[in-house]
Scaffold this active site. Structure first.
Site, PDB file in Angstrom:
ATOM      1  N   HIS A  50       0.810  -1.209   0.000  1.00  0.00           N
ATOM      2  CA  HIS A  50       0.000   0.000   0.000  1.00  0.00           C
ATOM      3  C   HIS A  50       0.852   1.272   0.000  1.00  0.00           C
ATOM      4  O   HIS A  50       0.546   2.238  -0.688  1.00  0.00           O
ATOM      5  CB  HIS A  50      -0.909  -0.018   1.229  1.00  0.00           C
TER       6      HIS A  50
ATOM      7  N   HIS B 177     -11.002   1.957  -0.939  1.00  0.00           N
ATOM      8  CA  HIS B 177     -11.128   1.531   0.454  1.00  0.00           C
ATOM      9  C   HIS B 177     -11.869   0.203   0.454  1.00  0.00           C
ATOM     10  O   HIS B 177     -12.880   0.030   1.133  1.00  0.00           O
ATOM     11  CB  HIS B 177     -11.836   2.590   1.301  1.00  0.00           C
TER      12      HIS B 177
END
Ligand SMILES: Nc1ncnc2c1ncn2[C@@H]1O[C@H](COP(=O)(O)OP(=O)(O)O)[C@@H](O)[C@H]1O
Ligand SMILES: [Mg+2]
Lengths: 224, 729, 80, 80
Positions: B45, B91
């Site tokens: 990430h 998300h």
């Protein structure tokens, strides 16, 4: 003409109402909720938004702000107070208007155009509207389901305090044209003295054809 | 100081060789806090370790780009010293675990990325994808995600003006929640995250830090406490009210001359924000963790550094400006704490209870982070198959009704009526059209925006799918009369350690790059979400593209609504009848083989320009690009939107007619013009070598296609019912 | 001193949330359950050692903010 | 059989409402009050005479609907 727009933490239609008022040449001052003095004004507006995040109950915490003491006093002396959406919720929490605004019956936020019928066009806020005028105005709220006790409703009726009711395009006031479960399809009311108006729909969003309509204009013109 | 082991490193998601590399870089064994910091900075990430090599190939410049990828969001010039700042972010995983909070904090995160750069956010968009509607989790996830997006955006008072919703079984175990935001700023008032100035104070503002979303902390918790129950990682809960205050406070501070750099605390919280600011400024940073405002007691350095509590920002101030800044944050009832300073040591140094608990070179966390050139194989273009037999028997009305009532093509107003799409008083085109149009406050120009992707095309042939996603946004912007300027992208894929998946990623990027270059429509920001896999099955490659364009004159824009009866309907762009991978084949007939439609970038550019010209000259009365469901569904949508019918003649029969009506050839639009303008439009088309076909005219009440007839009223009823029925019990 | 506070809608006030919850419960097949009403529950601490005084403080919080007495009623219990 | 149900946020989970309410309480001058957390309170009836079974029904309602176990916890008490 001078208006004061009260800004609470979490207000978010404050700029929108300012743009609307100024479009009608109403000079506007933004007043932060912690102020203890209201500027001299001909009109006080409580804007829409999510004051205090709509936490606890919509409008509850804002109604206890410092400036609200001044607003209550101002209303008591006959000053014009206009609450839109969250502003309406604040007015009921502050006791300036009767009743309460509960969660929408379907428990969802609703943002769309609705029709409202003018029930009382004798107030300072509606005097330019023709009798029973049907307006198309958007709503955008989670809690617009008006509730009041039997006695309060009776007194609203007796004193001609119901100003707007949700209706369909033909003006029928029915369960079908009720977007949120509001008692008697109530969309807006005034106090007994007719100087405090609260309404859930947003007239400030329909003052410009480019943005989808102009039906809000007559309300602002009434204020002039 | 306690030392860590390779097992702990693994528990935190690092590999053995990565652990070795850490030891080599710092010349010793890291302690637990340091290891946690490495694991956060080196995970996919933050480090983009699988994707960096390929992302660097995307075109990122044209004459409008002020800031490309690398900052919190990208920036483009929109004239008059105004800039638009935007980005899209995923998300996905949090939203699957806890749909309301996951989606809400997704919106919160993207908003911070935008206002951290000095912009006032003016529009939210979202792209959400769920498993098949029958899947036991889908309804709960759909409801939670939509109310989460609504809850956050509405409370912030930022209109949510567009997006997409899709159902496909490939998302059964991995839903996608991609949130985009666009903000406005003045060109000379854009704030970056590059720290500078040794000795300058580092400020923490916003909400307090709790134990929210501390990944891996539970697995390693035996290391710092037996009382592990209390230290369980928890889901992040969003506080849009706090964010609204943070937004206003930051914008107020930005008006003063006090900020050197500013960075929101997103993934990996304090760790990534502090390291990124220092790294970009080639400086060191020193933080006293005891100064971090805490919501809970006895928080440890590891937790403080890795917490993903929301609504927080890190700011480097000019020395001596602390008081001025503090006053603003106090006014807005937010925490404010001077937690450290910039140093020339080039190290990240953390103090806690008078001890140094971390001292590692910033470069080892950022520049030296691993970068993998993973193996990949390409997906060949599937072969055409002959399905004419099946198509011959189809009834047009039946096909149209099945599309109108299919969840993927149903009217999405159930979704967007839960979003305040009008607040801020500048929404010219609300959801329901090709692109949202939002006026630049106080001016006559407007921003147009859209998000799109067609995963079935991407799966069939990633290269084509990558190009197509970019082109579809280009078309949607063109259809409202906007000049497409730049894109942001959110690349949602499966496990990149698999060759096929990595191949999808590589090919999608190649396709996107070609399209961006040809259309002069670069990538200015984005986000990558990998490992969207459950039980070894990955999602279809889903490169969500957010496109942004500019409309110079708000009065010269058009919608998809048919405006009047007696007008002509024209098809711009060539119709060949490519039916493979169409919505009809895929969702209705369940034929999933064959290639996606071909992309011709020169045609895309030419046809877009032609359509935009017609809009600019006010010749086009309405425009809708042709995508899912082909000509038939496109015209049906125009009829429903305008509540006016149309009369269409094909002069075809059987399979050919089905292909003509429901095929999804690219680079096409339906345009409504007055009959008086027809000759002129034909002349213009000839001059510009644009393919034009008049296929019908507008009329009251009914849509007729050859001998098929359906009322607009019926179509509306059919198209509106799916979401309401699905969610009514 | 810790207190818990219950704020519930008055009997004659419509409870949209309770009603919706009840519908959902029925859809889940929990047919024995009925008459659901939803209220709010608070826990708070009062920095005051005298129980009576502490309770008065909690009461004031209810009256001034936590409950809207037009539609709601409240009750207070001492905790632990 | 009547039950009351308390649904509260787990200990480490942020309670934005409680936080905002606490601020407002302070502004009202009620300075002794702190640590406010807000939860939900339900009352419901179970058409079942066996207490154990009734409680199980209430429990199922909590798990399936009333509480979001990712971030909340619940407790059940028999009423009257
Ligand atoms: N999740 C969503 N949020 C807001 N608007 C949405 C959402 N999903 C769809 N819409 C709106 O519905 C309309 C139709 O969407 P879509 O079918 O994707 O159109 P197109 O194929 O033209 O891009 C668009 O205006 C889009 O913005
Ligand atoms: Mg689309």
């Amino acid at each position: 003409m001078k208006a004061s727009v009260i800004v609470f933490p979490g207000s978010n239609c404050d700029r929108d109402i300012q743009v609307a008022l100024e479009k009608f040449q109403i000079a506007t001052t933004m007043v932060w909720h912690q102020e203890t003095e209201l500027p001299k004004s001909d009109l006080v507006v409580l804007p829409g938004g999510f004051s205090y995040g709509d936490y606890l109950r919509c409008g509850s915490m804002a109604s206890k702000s410092k400036i609200m003491k001044e607003v209550i006093q101002y209303a008591g002396t006959g000053g014009y107070v206009f609450g839109i959406c969250n502003g309406f919720q604040i007015l009921t929490e502050a006791g300036l208007l009767p009743g309460a605004l509960l969660r929408n019956n379907k428990l969802k936020f609703i943002c769309k155009d609705v029709q409202i019928k003018t029930i009382n066009n004798q107030t300072a806020f509606t005097k330019k509207l023709s009798e029973h005028k049907i307006l198309t105005v958007p709503i955008a709220h989670n809690d617009g389901n008006f509730f009041a006790s039997k006695e309060e409703i009776q007194s609203l009726k007796d004193n001609n305090q119901i100003v707007f009711q949700y209706c369909d395009k033909e003006g029928n006031i029915s369960g079908e044209s009720n977007p949120n479960g509001s008692f008697l399809n109530i969309a807006g009311i005034v106090n007994k003295n007719k100087n405090v108006l609260g309404m859930m729909p947003h007239p400030e969003r329909v003052i410009d054809q480019l943005l989808g309509g102009t039906d809000g204009q007559e309300i602002f013109r009434s204020l002039l | 100081m306690e030392q860590t082991t390779v097992d702990q490193a693994k528990q935190l998601g690092l590999t053995e060789s990565e652990f070795d590399k850490i030891k080599e870089l710092i010349g010793r064994i890291p302690n637990f806090t340091e290891l946690g910091i490495f694991s956060a900075m080196w995970n996919e990430h933050c480090s983009y370790k699988s994707s960096r090599v390929w992302l660097s190939k995307l075109p990122t410049k044209n004459k409008y780009v002020v800031q490309g990828p690398g900052e919190n969001a990208g920036v483009i010039d929109i004239g008059d010293d105004d800039v638009a700042i935007f980005k899209i972010e995923s998300h996905n995983h949090p939203s699957y675990i806890e749909p309301y909070q996951g989606a809400a904090t997704g919106v919160g995160g993207i908003l911070r990325d935008v206002f951290t750069m000095g912009a006032r956010p003016i529009a939210n968009l979202n792209s959400i994808r769920f498993g098949k509607p029958e899947h036991p989790k889908t309804k709960h996830l759909l409801n939670g995600v939509v109310s989460g997006i609504a809850g956050y955006g509405n409370c912030m008072g930022i209109p949510t003006v567009g997006g997409e919703v899709e159902f496909d079984e490939c998302y059964d175990g991995n839903i996608l929640v991609n949130a985009m935001n666009i903000g406005l700023a003045k060109k000379n008032k854009v704030f970056l995250s590059i720290a500078s100035g040794v000795g300058n104070p580092v400020i923490y503002v916003g909400s307090k830090t709790g134990r929210d979303g501390i990944h891996g902390a539970s697995m390693a918790s035996q290391e710092f406490d037996d009382n592990s129950e209390a230290k369980k990682p928890t889901v992040q809960v969003g506080d849009p009210f706090a964010e609204k205050l943070l937004l206003e406070a930051c914008l107020e501070l930005m008006k003063t001359d006090t900020i050197i750099s500013i960075q929101d605390m997103g993934a990996a919280g304090l760790t990534s924000s502090s390291v990124e600011m220092a790294s970009k400024g080639k400086l060191g940073i020193e933080i006293d963790l005891n100064k971090v405002p805490c919501r809970e007691t006895e928080m440890q350095p590891f937790e403080l550094m890795l917490s993903e509590s929301q609504e927080r920002m890190l700011i480097v101030l000019k020395e001596g400006k602390e008081k001025e800044a503090e006053k603003i944050f106090k006014k807005w009832d937010l925490d404010f704490s001077v937690i450290g300073k910039m140093t020339n040591s080039k190290n990240l140094v953390l103090h806690f209870n008078k001890e140094v608990v971390c001292d590692i070179p910033i470069s080892s966390l950022a520049d030296e982070a691993p970068k993998y050139n993973r193996e990949w194989i390409s997906t060949p273009l599937p072969e055409e198959i002959n399905i004419d037999k099946k198509l011959n028997d189809l009834d047009i009305k039946d096909c149209l009704i099945k599309l109108l009532t299919h969840p993927n093509q149903s009217n999405k107003s159930w979704v967007w009526e839960q979003y305040d799409h009008m607040v801020m008083g500048d929404t010219i085109q609300k959801p329901g059209g090709d692109a949202a149009v939002v006026r630049v406050h106080g001016t006559n120009k407007a921003i147009a925006a859209t998000v799109d992707c067609t995963p079935r095309y991407c799966f069939a042939h990633p290269h084509t799918g990558g190009m197509q996603a970019v082109c579809e946004t280009y078309r949607n912007l063109s259809a409202v009369g906007a000049e497409p300027r730049a894109i942001t992208n959110c690349l949602n894929f499966g496990n990149p350690e698999k060759k096929e998946i990595m191949g999808q990623f590589v090919e999608v990027i190649k396709g996107m790059s070609e399209a961006c270059l040809a259309l002069d429509y670069p990538v200015i920001s984005g986000n990558v979400s990998l490992y969207n896999e459950t039980n070894g099955i990955g999602i279809k490659p889903t490169p969500t593209i957010g496109g942004v364009g500019l409309i110079q004159d708000s009065n010269k824009s058009t919608t998809i609504s048919i405006k009047a009866t007696g007008n002509l309907l024209l098809i711009i762009g060539e119709t060949k009848g490519h039916i493979h991978q169409s919505a009809l084949c895929y969702d209705i007939l369940h034929i999933k083989k064959g290639p996606p439609p071909t992309i011709n970038l020169a045609e895309e550019k030419k046809n877009s320009l032609f359509v935009r010209n017609l809009i600019n000259k006010k010749i086009a009365q309405s425009v809708h690009d042709i995508s899912d469901g082909g000509i038939a569904l496109t015209i049906a949508e125009m009829c429903m939107s305008g509540k006016i019918g149309a009369n269409i003649t094909t002069n075809l029969i059987d399979a050919e007619r089905i292909k003509f009506l429901f095929g999804e050839d690219q680079a096409r639009y339906v345009v409504e013009v007055r009959s008086a303008d027809y000759d002129n439009v034909v002349k213009l088309a000839k001059e510009q070598e644009v393919s034009l076909l008049q296929i019908g005219s507008t009329k009251a009440e009914n849509l007729t296609i050859d001998d098929m007839k359906i009322t607009v009223e019926d179509m509306l009823t059919l198209n509106n019912k799916w979401f309401h029925n699905y969610n009514s019990n | 001193m810790k207190f818990e506070i219950f704020v519930t809608l008055k009997k004659d006030v419509l409870d949209p949330q309770g009603k919706a919850v009840e519908g959902a419960i029925k859809n889940l097949g929990l047919s024995t359950i009925s008459n659901i009403r939803q209220g709010k529950y608070f826990t708070l601490e009062v920095a005051e050692t005298d129980e009576h005084k502490a309770k008065q403080q909690a009461e004031e919080a209810c009256k001034k903010l936590l409950a809207n007495l037009t539609i709601e009623e409240y009750s207070i219990k001492k905790l632990s």
